[in-house]
Design an enzyme around this catalytic site. Structure first.
Site, PDB file in Angstrom:
ATOM      1  N   MET A  30      -5.755  35.530   8.392  1.00  0.00           N
ATOM      2  CA  MET A  30      -4.716  35.557   7.147  1.00  0.00           C
ATOM      3  C   MET A  30      -4.987  36.541   6.032  1.00  0.00           C
ATOM      4  O   MET A  30      -4.313  36.592   5.020  1.00  0.00           O
ATOM      5  CB  MET A  30      -4.932  33.882   6.630  1.00  0.00           C
ATOM      6  CG  MET A  30      -4.702  32.831   7.534  1.00  0.00           C
ATOM      7  SD  MET A  30      -4.459  31.366   6.856  1.00  0.00           S
ATOM      8  CE  MET A  30      -5.845  30.968   5.829  1.00  0.00           C
ATOM      9  N   GLY A  31      -5.456  37.759   6.591  1.00  0.00           N
ATOM     10  CA  GLY A  31      -5.458  38.755   5.826  1.00  0.00           C
ATOM     11  C   GLY A  31      -6.292  38.715   4.558  1.00  0.00           C
ATOM     12  O   GLY A  31      -7.363  37.846   4.744  1.00  0.00           O
ATOM     13  N   LEU A  33      -8.459  41.223   4.023  1.00  0.00           N
ATOM     14  CA  LEU A  33      -9.679  41.186   5.003  1.00  0.00           C
ATOM     15  C   LEU A  33     -10.974  41.781   4.384  1.00  0.00           C
ATOM     16  O   LEU A  33     -10.987  42.552   3.298  1.00  0.00           O
ATOM     17  CB  LEU A  33      -9.256  42.379   5.914  1.00  0.00           C
ATOM     18  CG  LEU A  33      -7.904  41.999   6.934  1.00  0.00           C
ATOM     19  CD1 LEU A  33      -7.665  43.182   7.750  1.00  0.00           C
ATOM     20  CD2 LEU A  33      -8.189  40.622   7.710  1.00  0.00           C
ATOM     21  N   HIS A  37     -14.255  39.681   8.552  1.00  0.00           N
ATOM     22  CA  HIS A  37     -13.143  39.981   9.279  1.00  0.00           C
ATOM     23  C   HIS A  37     -13.443  41.246  10.131  1.00  0.00           C
ATOM     24  O   HIS A  37     -13.305  41.149  11.280  1.00  0.00           O
ATOM     25  CB  HIS A  37     -11.678  40.075   8.609  1.00  0.00           C
ATOM     26  CG  HIS A  37     -11.185  39.017   7.839  1.00  0.00           C
ATOM     27  ND1 HIS A  37     -11.164  39.329   6.455  1.00  0.00           N
ATOM     28  CD2 HIS A  37     -10.824  37.697   8.469  1.00  0.00           C
ATOM     29  CE1 HIS A  37     -10.845  37.671   6.372  1.00  0.00           C
ATOM     30  NE2 HIS A  37     -10.494  37.000   7.284  1.00  0.00           N
ATOM     31  N   GLN A  61      -1.228  24.937   7.825  1.00  0.00           N
ATOM     32  CA  GLN A  61      -2.370  24.695   7.914  1.00  0.00           C
ATOM     33  C   GLN A  61      -2.723  24.411   6.331  1.00  0.00           C
ATOM     34  O   GLN A  61      -4.095  23.884   6.355  1.00  0.00           O
ATOM     35  CB  GLN A  61      -3.314  25.515   8.509  1.00  0.00           C
ATOM     36  CG  GLN A  61      -3.670  26.866   7.672  1.00  0.00           C
ATOM     37  CD  GLN A  61      -4.350  27.928   8.699  1.00  0.00           C
ATOM     38  OE1 GLN A  61      -3.755  28.309   9.756  1.00  0.00           O
ATOM     39  NE2 GLN A  61      -5.738  28.068   8.236  1.00  0.00           N
ATOM     40  N   ASP A 151     -16.273  29.515  10.003  1.00  0.00           N
ATOM     41  CA  ASP A 151     -15.253  28.218  10.080  1.00  0.00           C
ATOM     42  C   ASP A 151     -15.662  27.314  11.414  1.00  0.00           C
ATOM     43  O   ASP A 151     -14.994  27.488  12.649  1.00  0.00           O
ATOM     44  CB  ASP A 151     -13.819  28.597  10.139  1.00  0.00           C
ATOM     45  CG  ASP A 151     -13.458  29.457   8.941  1.00  0.00           C
ATOM     46  OD1 ASP A 151     -13.274  28.683   7.818  1.00  0.00           O
ATOM     47  OD2 ASP A 151     -13.483  30.553   8.872  1.00  0.00           O
ATOM     48  N   SER A 187     -15.575  35.530   2.124  1.00  0.00           N
ATOM     49  CA  SER A 187     -14.357  34.669   2.260  1.00  0.00           C
ATOM     50  C   SER A 187     -13.081  35.272   1.301  1.00  0.00           C
ATOM     51  O   SER A 187     -13.523  35.728   0.397  1.00  0.00           O
ATOM     52  CB  SER A 187     -14.635  33.079   1.668  1.00  0.00           C
ATOM     53  OG  SER A 187     -13.403  32.590   1.627  1.00  0.00           O
TER      54      SER A 187
HETATM   55  P1  AMP Z   1      -9.316  33.725   8.032  1.00  0.00           P
HETATM   56  O1  AMP Z   1      -8.563  34.907   7.615  1.00  0.00           O
HETATM   57  O2  AMP Z   1     -10.001  33.191   6.699  1.00  0.00           O
HETATM   58  O3  AMP Z   1      -8.391  32.842   8.610  1.00  0.00           O
HETATM   59  O4  AMP Z   1     -10.153  34.095   9.066  1.00  0.00           O
HETATM   60  C1  AMP Z   1     -10.020  34.767  10.170  1.00  0.00           C
HETATM   61  C2  AMP Z   1     -11.163  34.776  10.967  1.00  0.00           C
HETATM   62  O5  AMP Z   1     -12.189  35.572  10.217  1.00  0.00           O
HETATM   63  C3  AMP Z   1     -11.772  33.387  11.389  1.00  0.00           C
HETATM   64  O6  AMP Z   1     -12.006  33.439  12.837  1.00  0.00           O
HETATM   65  C4  AMP Z   1     -12.718  33.275  10.397  1.00  0.00           C
HETATM   66  O7  AMP Z   1     -13.823  32.474  11.055  1.00  0.00           O
HETATM   67  C5  AMP Z   1     -13.541  34.750  10.488  1.00  0.00           C
HETATM   68  N1  AMP Z   1     -14.393  34.645   9.167  1.00  0.00           N
HETATM   69  C6  AMP Z   1     -14.004  34.522   7.939  1.00  0.00           C
HETATM   70  N2  AMP Z   1     -15.005  34.753   7.270  1.00  0.00           N
HETATM   71  C7  AMP Z   1     -16.179  35.495   7.916  1.00  0.00           C
HETATM   72  C8  AMP Z   1     -17.543  35.754   7.712  1.00  0.00           C
HETATM   73  N3  AMP Z   1     -17.877  35.662   6.625  1.00  0.00           N
HETATM   74  N4  AMP Z   1     -18.098  36.188   8.743  1.00  0.00           N
HETATM   75  C9  AMP Z   1     -17.647  36.177  10.006  1.00  0.00           C
HETATM   76  N5  AMP Z   1     -16.345  35.816  10.304  1.00  0.00           N
HETATM   77  C10 AMP Z   1     -15.572  35.367   9.250  1.00  0.00           C
END
Ligand code: AMP
Length: 277
Positions: A30-31, A33, A37, A61, A151, A187
């Site tokens: 969802m960017g 980054l 990510h 979501q 997640d 995050s």
């Molecule tokens: P999101 O942009 O939050 O939807 O995350 C996109 C992907 O990045 C998802 O598969 C998350 O689980 C992964 N992700 C988010 N935060 C982390 C992190 N701290 N370490 C590893 N992967 C992550």
């Protein structure tokens, strides 16, 4: 890196890759980054011929409109980071293209996974996750799909989606959670934390470590209660501190154990987890 903005152009572009028989790695995001990510992009880069990342803040979501409205957007920086990591394609669709007007949203059978932990506190969240992942996988159909353990329940839900839909040839790669030096799981929502909130946020990881260190010495319910109290005293509103079986997210069975926490500082909700054994 090329940026593709519509489903039609992505499909047309991917056809040219299939002809070349290239191995495709896909990282949906969802960017906003961060290194978490980018660790997924790095792994995808190492293990595939071609890397596609998507950035789409998926409205279906979000059970909380304020969370959706305040979700951070840092597109220019994201593009720069993706180029530096050697990403080949950024898919950057808009909402109307993803959810064509008038089309019905699919419903997915997720059983208990939909209603426990994140599912309980974020009603509809995992249906929304499945809706977008289903659409993206149908478009991209990668060889490898990269997800973060951060997640954890979402990974389980997507594994179920892959089993149920026609995606059985896609391999899921679950990558470790990347943390800040003080343990805070990276995050996108961390960007919203003030200095004081950021200091408090470390208590989530500290609580997980407390559980891990005392798991053999203190009964599970007491550990959950102590961690919850500690977080509340540090200024959190706690949704759950839960020590459960890592395969089912249900009662412990002595095989593999995970501790999961969801807690908010003011209106910023953070989640984290740690495998205990
Ligand atoms: P999101 O942009 O939050 O939807 O995350 C996109 C992907 O990045 C998802 O598969 C998350 O689980 C992964 N992700 C988010 N935060 C982390 C992190 N701290 N370490 C590893 N992967 C992550």
């Amino acid at each position: 890196m090329i940026i593709i903005k519509t489903k039609t152009s992505l499909t047309a572009y991917l056809k040219t890759l299939i002809i070349k028989n290239l191995k495709l790695g896909f990282v949906p995001t969802m960017g906003a980054l961060h290194q978490g990510h980018l660790s997924l992009i790095k792994s995808a880069r190492l293990e595939n011929d071609y890397v596609i990342c998507s950035i789409f803040i998926n409205p279906t979501q979000f059970n909380n409109q304020s969370d959706f409205k305040h979700y951070p957007v840092t597109l220019e920086k994201d593009i720069e980071k993706l180029i530096n990591e050697g990403c080949d394609v950024l898919f950057l669709p808009n909402e109307n293209d993803i959810y064509s007007q008038g089309s019905l949203l699919k419903k997915f059978v997720l059983d208990d996974l939909e209603h426990i932990l994140e599912g309980f506190y974020r009603p509809g969240h995992f249906q929304g996750v499945c809706q977008i992942v289903d659409i993206l996988l149908d478009l991209v159909h990668p060889d490898n799909l990269y997800l973060g353990q951060k997640d954890y329940q979402q990974c389980m839900v997507i594994k179920r989606l892959i089993q149920q839909q026609n995606f059985k040839d896609i391999t899921i790669k679950i990558m470790p959670t990347i943390r800040e030096k003080d343990g805070l799981a990276m995050s996108s929502r961390n960007m919203r934390l003030s200095h004081a909130q950021r200091e408090k946020a470390t208590h989530i990881y500290k609580s997980l470590i407390y559980i891990q260190q005392n798991f053999k010495k203190i009964p599970k319910q007491d550990l959950e209660q102590n961690a919850k109290q500690h977080l509340e005293m540090s200024g959190f509103k706690v949704d759950y501190v839960s020590i459960v079986d890592a395969q089912t997210l249900q009662n412990l069975n002595n095989k593999s154990t995970i501790a999961l926490i969801a807690a908010s500082i003011d209106d910023i909700r953070l989640i984290d987890n740690l495998i205990i054994n």
